[in-house]
Design an enzyme around this catalytic site. Structure first.
Site, short mmCIF file in Angstrom:
data_model
loop_
_atom_site.label_atom_id
_atom_site.label_comp_id
_atom_site.label_asym_id
_atom_site.label_seq_id
_atom_site.Cartn_x
_atom_site.Cartn_y
_atom_site.Cartn_z
N GLY A 24 -43.54 -14.82 -35.39
CA GLY A 24 -44.38 -15.13 -34.59
C GLY A 24 -43.98 -16.66 -35.00
CB CYS A 25 -45.21 -19.40 -33.16
SG CYS A 25 -46.74 -18.92 -32.46
CE1 TYR A 26 -51.16 -21.49 -35.19
CE2 TYR A 26 -51.29 -18.96 -33.78
CZ TYR A 26 -51.41 -20.90 -34.01
OH TYR A 26 -52.35 -21.38 -33.08
N PRO A 27 -46.35 -17.42 -38.25
CG PRO A 27 -46.03 -15.57 -38.14
CD PRO A 27 -46.55 -16.54 -37.28
CB THR A 28 -41.19 -19.58 -37.72
OG1 THR A 28 -41.19 -18.23 -37.35
CG2 THR A 28 -40.31 -20.83 -37.94
#
Lengths: 333, 333, 333, 333
Positions: free
Chosen positions: B144-148
């Site tokens: 996911g974008c946030y987790p990255t």
């Protein structure tokens, strides 16, 4: 306190009426409608009004406006015509914020592509041009947002009979497109953008032709609208080409003279949307080079371009000072 | 040239794959699907690609990917699982940009509230943590974008076993919400705004817990997402509270060491979204005061947070240099 | 690989040259100057280039360009003329991004209010109009950002001899004002704003008159610039009034024909700044109503409006394909 | 009408005082200073006030405040201390909008790195915490913008003794950086950006420690500020970790109870900067998961975070209703 009703209270012009009327010293909102929010407190729909409005949305039936002195219709064109005649017929004055009563019947039908089944005579509510007629009217058609800024930018030179051609290039904040999400209002489509649309065929054009045509015969008018990345405001450049050379000083004098009794038009050296934001002012600056004049005007599209002007019209219709409830500084920056 | 397919080419991650793959020296897109645009040229849907892509959208049937070496699935969670197993079963490698294969089955079903009917083992495609496994995988779950941005901000200190608690406060551009207009993406709702949402219960949280948990047991993780007025970018502040005092110099050394072979992570003195825009970089800056460390990370959510990372994973899966096609400077400012 | 020098590498056009030239397959930057940053690594001034440029800023002495085949001068007008003749005299080709060589000497001196002490003949580097002359030139004057978008919007109709009057109303991102903070670039002065400036007397006007005048005698040209809340992009509306009625189909045909060999001009149904961002494209859309044509053009002011066009000119001057290093899709959205 | 003076009228907090006081029913501005604009009409400096203010800027000498009941000092820290004691000594009450009187002398000198040569005892003017002391004070230190939003977000739980640790992650509009152009306020540096700064060492931190410390001993406080692309507003996420588990319902009850007599704090289900813009409200929303509470607060940094709160303090000091002149709805959207 006069009693005020609002047909269509869940959109931007509706909530702006509520914001502005809360501080009006002589008027009080007693009924506000929304089909979608019927039965719910106004502040649930408009949380920014929490603490300011304990009304509950009602349905738009005429009986819900019993006792109202005046009603604002803040619904889309085609919708307003369903309410306006009924309200007038029971003796309630109306300021219609839709396009339904701004144009001659045949022009309206052509421009909006629908039959007008409830046409009435109305006064075009640009007080700077029609203050006396507004004062006597039962039905005032509140001008479109673009026409307000455009017509005010060109009116003095038109009145003087000096215009050969005027090109209006206008940039609007996106609230003009309404509260309903669309591809047009989708954030990434507006970010770092200037979006021309209806480049040569926006319907507001007809209001400009009508009003400028009343001031001067035969003016060639063009209009191109676009949106800019912001919520509020319309900045218009009126590129005006004159029939004869006029000095910049003379042009400025013409504007100062034309607007000398107009509280809500301010002549400035330049215009900024942040100098009118949240207020009912139209700021105007005039620039010139030889036979060409550029006039820039700035308004808040939701105030002077909609709800503020509607209240200004109400004030005049009811015999109040036109400034009542609108006499406060813009929100800068 | 390897042959690449894309399931879901009409959204933002799809168009970003097309933008990036156009310049890839070893890969070529041969099939791209869209139910809505089936039969139409890709550039009609994405006019910015006019001149760059003469493909026509096809329907997402498996036979349309005949001959593909690898396929990207760029469709919503719940949708991807309809295609992934079929593709794998005919011997096509897959990078799935949805959430469908990022979590353990039971965690996924709890987090996303739906039954996973087509579960497969996958490698979590954060190459900075799992490069070797990605190299051997047939199915990579693109993070996911946030987790990255969050995981990269905390991983070095977690690996060192030093974290007591980490609070991720992230701000995303609105393209993260997709191409479909909603109330959330309506321009006036974002303008001059910071909008927290799913304040304590965003689904990306589980990826953070999973990956940080693999590096260090028992870390307390919190996460709050919000959107800011912009199209691209995620800025994360990781507020990290340590188990013991560590000097700023030592913390920086830990980060430099951890990322020394990671081309796409750059240690900076401060981070700016405009320094990574359009690129696959994750910039990281470290600040400290006593037992508290603040780590700021910046990514472009559509590149390192989605399509760029997917291509980085493809490169690794196919034995290419991970930089192929991604080795260009950001667009500043 | 040809060797390239840059005079003035710390500003926006300088950093954009570095960004673009990094990926150029046939050119390599070997010297870049900055008085302020002399002796410091380029990436310290431009952290977004960390990892991409290991050059150190040097002072702008001619000897620092020894061995260069071509030099870009990316300094303000009045400054460029200090370097250009010296570079030419030692046999180095020059693309000047300033205004110093765009106009006839007398027009320049009037427009810029300073004496030109180092005048040379140059080719006006708008390749879509002057490709053949650029190919033979040693000194190319790279066009201004506004003139690029404006001239390209009107050129086909001017070539056809059809224009009576054209009014350019342009909106630029603020990077056009440079990297140095001023009141004009102060964030709150731009936020939610459209700011007209130099409304009837911007110096870029003279380039438009010169180039359109070469195509058609006697066209009346007006120009009003303004800035919009964004970093990059120029959107121009060319309001064109014709000498005779021409159908929309015919106008479109004229544009398609005029630009049929111009890779970097794309005819679109509408234009969006996000469809050209970061790229060297000029997108053009044509709208019409009777004797009036509105042409909208969109460019990235730092690419087609400055550094990208400069590289396009370099390519042509050196006999390369004009697309070398510029053949990549825009960054959307 | 009480007579009001303003030291420092050319900046944002000065112009905001003028905007707000224009509509105050019981106060009138009689003197406003600016060294730079001395002798010029106020509206020349602030064109948005054209028509609203016919004062002329004077120099900041004490005699220019003869007859004033109260003076606002709206100048930078270090400057205010030059005026405050003199004003007090001639019997004029003062609300100081600078940082000069917010902290204990030794803490101030450490935090601001300068010797305080004119220290006086003052009341910290956060009326929601210190209304009674404000009522008796001659000198009120108006809180910093960040501390206002942060302290109000955490105060109820601190009062209840429940906080173990609180992490404030705040995002401010750029007007907080003042009216003077700097690299920090340069438009392209803010566009599509979230910019953390003074990540672990902002001076406002000390106000938070002081005020939260008065409510509960031993709370661990962290604070990270950043700016977002907007002019007005501060959105704070207070990540609060509790000493014991408390249900969300109980937390909400604690907040409702704490603020039940505070007109300018509104409990909402979520917060939006557009719901408080231009107004003196602090909106607060509470979210929770187990032992963690996230509290979001939203203020307009120039109103509740500066000039509005200053007027609220003035009202209390002079025995007026705290709402006088501040009782109007926010500007949405």
């Amino acid at each position: 306190m006069v009693k005020v009703g609002i047909v269509g209270g869940s959109g931007y012009t509706g909530s702006e009426l509520l914001r502005l009327l809360y501080k009006h010293p002589k008027a009080e909102v007693v009924a506000v409608t929304s089909r979608k929010w019927e039965g719910k407190p106004v502040w649930e729909c408009h949380p920014f009004l929490k603490g300011f409005c304990d009304l509950t949305f009602v349905s738009p039936e005429i009986k819900n406006f019993d006792g109202c002195d005046i009603v604002f219709t803040a619904v889309p064109h085609g919708e307003a015509m369903k309410y306006v005649p009924q309200l007038l017929d029971v003796g309630i004055k109306v300021v219609d914020l839709s396009a339904d009563y701004r144009l001659q019947k045949d022009v309206y039908e052509k421009a909006y592509g629908l039959e007008h089944e409830a046409y009435r005579e109305a006064v075009y509510g640009l007080p700077e041009l029609h203050r006396d007629e507004v004062a006597k009217a039962d039905l005032v058609a509140n001008p479109g947002c673009y026409p307000t800024g455009c017509i005010l930018a060109a009116a003095p030179l038109a009145k003087a009979g000096l215009i050969e051609r005027v090109v209006f290039d206008s940039k609007s904040g996106i609230t003009g497109a309404g509260i309903k999400p669309t591809e047009f209002t989708h954030y990434p489509n507006l970010h770092e953008a200037i979006v021309p649309y209806k480049v040569t065929n926006h319907r507001h054009y007809y209001e400009m032709v009508q009003e400028i045509g009343e001031l001067q015969d035969g003016v060639k008018v063009s209009f191109t609208p676009q949106v800019f990345p912001g919520s509020r405001g319309i900045l218009t450049n009126a590129h005006i080409f004159l029939k004869e050379n006029v000095s910049l000083e003379e042009v400025r004098r013409i504007y100062e003279e034309f607007y000398k009794d107009c509280y809500f038009v301010r002549m400035q050296n330049m215009v900024r949307l942040s100098w009118v934001r949240g207020s009912n002012f139209c700021d105007i600056a005039v620039f010139a080079g030889e036979d060409r004049v550029v006039v820039s005007s700035a308004i808040d599209n939701l105030v002077k371009g909609a709800s503020g002007q509607a209240i200004q019209n109400m004030n005049i219709m009811l015999g109040f000072d036109e400034k009542e409830g609108l006499d406060f500084p813009p929100l800068f920056p």
